[in-house]
Each structure stands twice: as C-alpha cells, then as structure tokens.
Scaffold this active site. Structure first.
Site: not given
Length: 308
Positions: A46-48, A50, A181
């Site tokens: 997961l993106d930071p 998120a 994104r």
C-alpha cells in the site's frame, strides 16, 4: 537498553489496518516484532499515504502471500481535481494547477466509464515497480527521466460516492496491479484539469470481504497488557477459502505431503486447497484434466486450527 526480542514460529494471517505515513514493509516489521514472529511477509504494498487493509502472513502463511497479492481489492479514494503532482498523490510536489470545469454527475459518470474493464494503465513514476533491477521511485528521486511501464489491468467497478468541486470520492473495485493514483491522474486529464489522490483507503482484499482489522496502536496496547497477540491471527485456511477444496484420508495426505502426485477423476480441475481428514491444511495443488493432483506448495507443522 531494549530487551532482546525472542522470536517464535507463528503461523497465520493478521488483518492490519495500516496507518498513513508508513510503508507496507515498515508496518510488517512493526507487527512482526510485536507478535515475535520468526517469519513474515505482506501481500502487496500500500502506498505510504494509503490506509486500510494490509493482510500480513506469518510462518507457513507466507506460502500463500503471492496468491493474496493477485486477489481482487476495493478502495475508497478521495480525488482532488485541478492540481497534478509528481507522485500523483498529496505527498508529492505540485506540478501544475488548472481550473476545474463545471461538472455534472452525468459528466463524471461518462468520464469514468472508459476506466471500467480491461484497460491499459501507465504506472506512476514513483512506484515500487522495478526497471533494471531498481525500483522506479529510486530513479525518480535522483531526477532521472523515466518512462513508466504501461500494463493491462482490470477495473471491475467504479462508484461515484460524492462530488463537491474540486473533490470527488470513488469506490473502486479492481484486480491486482491497478494503481488508483494512475486512475486519478488519467481521469484528471480526461476532464482537462488534472487530478491527484488526496486520500486512499483499502477496504477489502479477497477473500477478506468484511475484515476485522487491527491497528498497530491496538496491537501494541494488547501486547503491553500482557496478552498473547497471536490470538488475533486468522488460520492459514482462512486465506484458502476461495479455492476448490480436496480432503484426503491420512494415507493419501501423507503421500501428498511427500510430493507425490495423486489421481482421482472426482478431483476438481484447476488450483485446489488440500486438507487432511482432520481439517488441517496440507498444501496447494494443481489438478489437470485427467484428475491428476500435483503438489505446488506444502504446509508444514499446521494442525486443524492452523494458526499456532
């Protein structure tokens, strides 16, 4: 001086609610230390920025982490129109500002429609995808010119949950490898104003459609209370619920565990989860059109509870 942590063999799946601002690997390592688990892995980054569901696999459960990585997922996304950033989210540096046109719900729905189905999507340049053995984000941070790969991904559904210019909220259900994104970035270009992700939350990952997640704060509090946090682990079998299942008697299960192929015309064709007669997971296998079962991944040391 901190006391040395004594790690232990631990098998199961933790449904972590990842906080914003933390990488998936750092979240994994924090949980692994709290659980004192010898071996752990996550099921896709997961993106930071998120938050939300990050299934963590420990012990024998790491053998199915790759399968969960390929599972369908759902996200709640908040998108800001009118501003693009270098990372395609709010953590990045603004690149360009444009005015947001007047948009009706019908216009937004029409703009979203082409993003549903199998689509070609270019990954963000700030991503963990590797190029020449190095993550793209490392190259981007050095200022290198990057041509991010374009890949086919599948978006199952997009629901517009709210819109108050310049912010809209979406529920996106998609397959593995989809970048929300990128979806926000590309939607912004279709609308002619640019866009980026302001907030992103993963709400479920197959087969965990109604997950009971735990935060790192709650996990820490539980450990500090003296309780054994291992009680929070789901059994390995919980990650196998979407597979066709085969139950073998003790003799056949022993042969399967030794890597032997078995044949039964009644076996369902395709990838299967194999269990002992007592309900303990034996492994994953592949059944061909002739009913031959070939072992793929074997589980060791699991009882029927499969999380201890």
């Amino acid at each position: 001086m901190r006391p040395r942590i004594t790690f232990r063999p631990l098998h199961g799946i933790l449904l972590l609610d990842k906080p914003a601002g933390l990488s998936s690997n750092n979240a994994l390592q924090a949980a692994r230390r709290l659980l004192r688990a010898e071996k752990g892995g996550h099921t896709g980054s997961l993106d930071p920025l998120a938050t939300g569901l990050l299934p963590l696999c420990f012990g024998e459960a790491t053998k199915i982490a790759g399968l969960l990585l390929g599972s369908a997922k759902a996200y709640d996304a908040e998108i800001v129109l009118g501003v693009t950033t270098d990372t395609d989210d709010a953590d990045g540096q603004p690149l360009r500002e444009r005015s947001v046109p007047a948009l009706s719900e019908a216009a937004l729905q029409a703009a979203l429609a082409p993003f549903i189905g199998r689509i070609q999507q270019q990954a963000p340049i700030y991503s963990a995808l590797k190029q020449g053995g190095e993550p793209l984000y490392a190259k981007a941070r050095r200022g290198e010119v990057i041509e991010a790969p374009v890949r086919e991904v599948e978006v199952h559904a997009i629901t517009l949950t709210s819109y108050a210019s310049p912010r809209l909220r979406l529920r996106v259900t998609c397959g593995s490898g989809t970048y929300i994104r990128s979806l926000a970035r590309d939607l912004g270009e279709v609308l002619g104003c640019g866009a980026h992700i302001a907030a992103l939350r993963r709400v479920w990952v197959e087969p965990f459609r109604t997950p009971e997640m735990i935060t790192l704060e709650a996990l820490t509090a539980l450990v500090e209370s003296g309780a054994d946090a291992a009680q929070l682990l789901l059994p390995v079998a919980a990650g196998l619920s979407d597979f066709a299942q085969i139950t073998l008697d003790a003799t056949l299960a022993a042969r399967f565990r030794m890597g032997q192929r078995l044949r039964d015309p009644a076996f369902p064709e395709g990838q299967v989860a194999v269990f002992d007669a007592d309900g303990s997971p034996a492994g994953l296998g592949l059944v061909d059109a002739d009913g031959r079962l070939s072992p793929q991944r074997l589980f060791n040391g699991l009882n029927a509870a499969a999380a201890c």
